[in-house]
Design an enzyme around this catalytic site. Sequence first.
Site, short mmCIF file in Angstrom:
data_model
loop_
_atom_site.label_atom_id
_atom_site.label_comp_id
_atom_site.label_asym_id
_atom_site.label_seq_id
_atom_site.Cartn_x
_atom_site.Cartn_y
_atom_site.Cartn_z
N LEU A 44 0.96 -1.19 -0.13
CA LEU A 44 0.11 0.02 0.04
C LEU A 44 0.86 1.26 0.05
CD1 LEU A 44 -3.29 0.70 1.82
CD2 LEU A 44 -1.22 2.10 2.38
N LEU A 45 0.39 2.07 -0.96
CA LEU A 45 0.99 3.38 -0.91
C LEU A 45 0.08 4.70 -0.12
CD1 LEU A 45 2.82 5.46 -3.99
CD2 LEU A 45 0.78 6.23 -2.96
N ASN A 46 0.36 5.19 0.63
CA ASN A 46 -0.41 6.63 0.93
C ASN A 46 0.45 7.55 1.04
OD1 ASN A 46 0.43 5.23 3.60
ND2 ASN A 46 -0.85 6.59 4.60
N ASP A 47 0.50 8.49 1.98
CA ASP A 47 0.89 9.99 1.67
C ASP A 47 2.32 10.22 1.10
OD1 ASP A 47 -1.07 9.78 3.78
OD2 ASP A 47 -0.08 10.76 5.20
N TYR A 106 5.69 7.47 10.22
CA TYR A 106 4.57 8.20 9.78
C TYR A 106 5.16 9.49 8.96
CZ TYR A 106 0.80 5.40 11.97
OH TYR A 106 0.18 4.35 12.32
N SER A 107 4.20 10.13 8.50
CA SER A 107 4.31 11.20 7.62
C SER A 107 5.25 12.19 8.08
CB SER A 107 2.89 11.56 7.23
OG SER A 107 2.41 10.91 6.14
N ARG A 166 0.85 14.61 14.75
CA ARG A 166 1.78 14.21 13.94
C ARG A 166 1.90 14.90 12.67
NH1 ARG A 166 -2.97 10.47 14.10
NH2 ARG A 166 -4.16 10.93 12.07
C1 FRU Z 1 -2.58 10.38 6.31
C2 FRU Z 1 -1.89 9.90 7.74
C3 FRU Z 1 -1.02 10.55 8.43
C4 FRU Z 1 -0.14 9.68 9.14
C5 FRU Z 1 -0.03 8.54 7.90
C6 FRU Z 1 0.13 7.09 8.33
O1 FRU Z 1 -3.00 9.79 5.63
O2 FRU Z 1 -2.97 9.20 8.55
O3 FRU Z 1 -1.65 11.53 9.40
O4 FRU Z 1 1.11 10.15 9.38
O5 FRU Z 1 -1.35 8.78 7.00
O6 FRU Z 1 0.28 6.39 7.32
#
Ligand code: FRU
Length: 484
Positions: A44-47, A106-107, A166
Amino acid sequence: MEWTTERRYRRYEDWTREEKQAIQDLMAKSPWHTHYHVEPKAGLLNDPNGFSYFDGKWILFYQNFPFGAAHGLKSWVQTESEDLVHFKETGVTLLPDTDLDSHGAYSGSAMQFDDKLFLFYTGNVRDAEWVRHPYQVGALMDKEGKIEKIDKILIDQPADSTDHFRDPQIFNFKGQYYAIVGGQDPEKKGFIRLYKAVDNDYTNWVAVGDLDFANDRTAYMMECPNLVFVGDQPVLLYCPQGLDKSVLDYDNIYPNMYKIGASFDPEKAKMVDVSELHNLDYGFEAYATQGFNAPDGRAYAVSWLGLPDVSYPTDSYDYQGALSLVKELTIKDGKLYQYPVEAIKDLRAESEEFANKAQTKNCYELELQFEKDSLNEIVLFADAEGKGLVLTFDLAKGLVTVDRSQAGEQYAQDFGTSRSCTIANQATTANIFIDNSIFEIFINKGEKVFSGRVYPHADQNGILIKSGTLTGTYYELDYGRKAN
Ligand code: FRU
């Protein structure tokens, strides 16, 4: 296989070679891979994270859970680019491997200091009782990509924040380094806190105060706040989770919004003469947008084309998520514009006049012009019956609508299958980027933007003009022509 907490937080070293290979094999079978958008190499890719300029290159990391389409133990994966269009993975990762980030890197953001890139991120830590401790921590990356973590908490959880605290963003304002962090107060309302680097030392932060951006105090958490400057004007990009729809209506599970200020007063932590709230993107998914000011002052942004707490059709292939194109931010007549960087034109290969097309590779750009008073209905990802992604540009009514209800696999239907925004009834343009399972639509060169995913059926690859008074060009796009 069920995504239990145990499975999500299994240590990276405990996944076997065979398990990792099985994920790769399954991912390779997906019909929905993108050609010119960053996708995860695994899982999975997120931020977007750590978007920066370092050692003559653009650096862009993405949040990653490498073991499937789930939000588990997160790391940062690095990509780099010479033109902000072609990105390649470098193999550099920021791993969750210390006591200060044991349950997720985390981000966060990045900034060059001397000959190192400082990575400022949230160390997500769970104790034996599974209580979360969010630490804002740092690491230094050298030019060879070697990462050394700074062995101390740079900003601890404030007494007046819950454990939702965060996503530090470091920025330079007139030679002084600042950072903002998103949080949640004891009344479960979101806030953004401004910090200042004492003597510009990135390991020594003091709170200035809560950012004054006329917070309506309806959101319960502000994720991924970013302050970028377009000229002297601060633009706050942020994700106010739970924002009351009476403040501003939106359809996505979580919104990504922005406000513009006339100026920024760091001593008062204030965005002066702040605008009302605006939706950053009118499409189905654009979240956690990260912006930064390049050394030449330009403001760039990139979004996660995905949303938290949503299942996607690619989950069954063990992966999820992609990054948007990099967009440059400008302000015209007080409005924020977002438009892909100039080098995006290098992808253009063959071109022809815009017309119906029975078949495409679903990898193209359209540049369209609509006349005042016109009604235009176009179907992309169209099958032989004309079912696909329906775009309606109704200038007389001043409305643009994107309907994906007949475009391929359906998902997230609880949040509706169409999106719309208003536009003025005047000559209007649209630049539409299609990439197999992504669309990004830029109206009037970025005055309004719709981004989203579609997961078309195998026969959904045509273009159909149902009605319209329009002209335009179809450009086939070729990512391979100028790879760096
Ligand atoms: C946003 C988030 C951030 C967090 C990160 C964790 O999508 O929830 O707030 O740092 O993703 O993957």
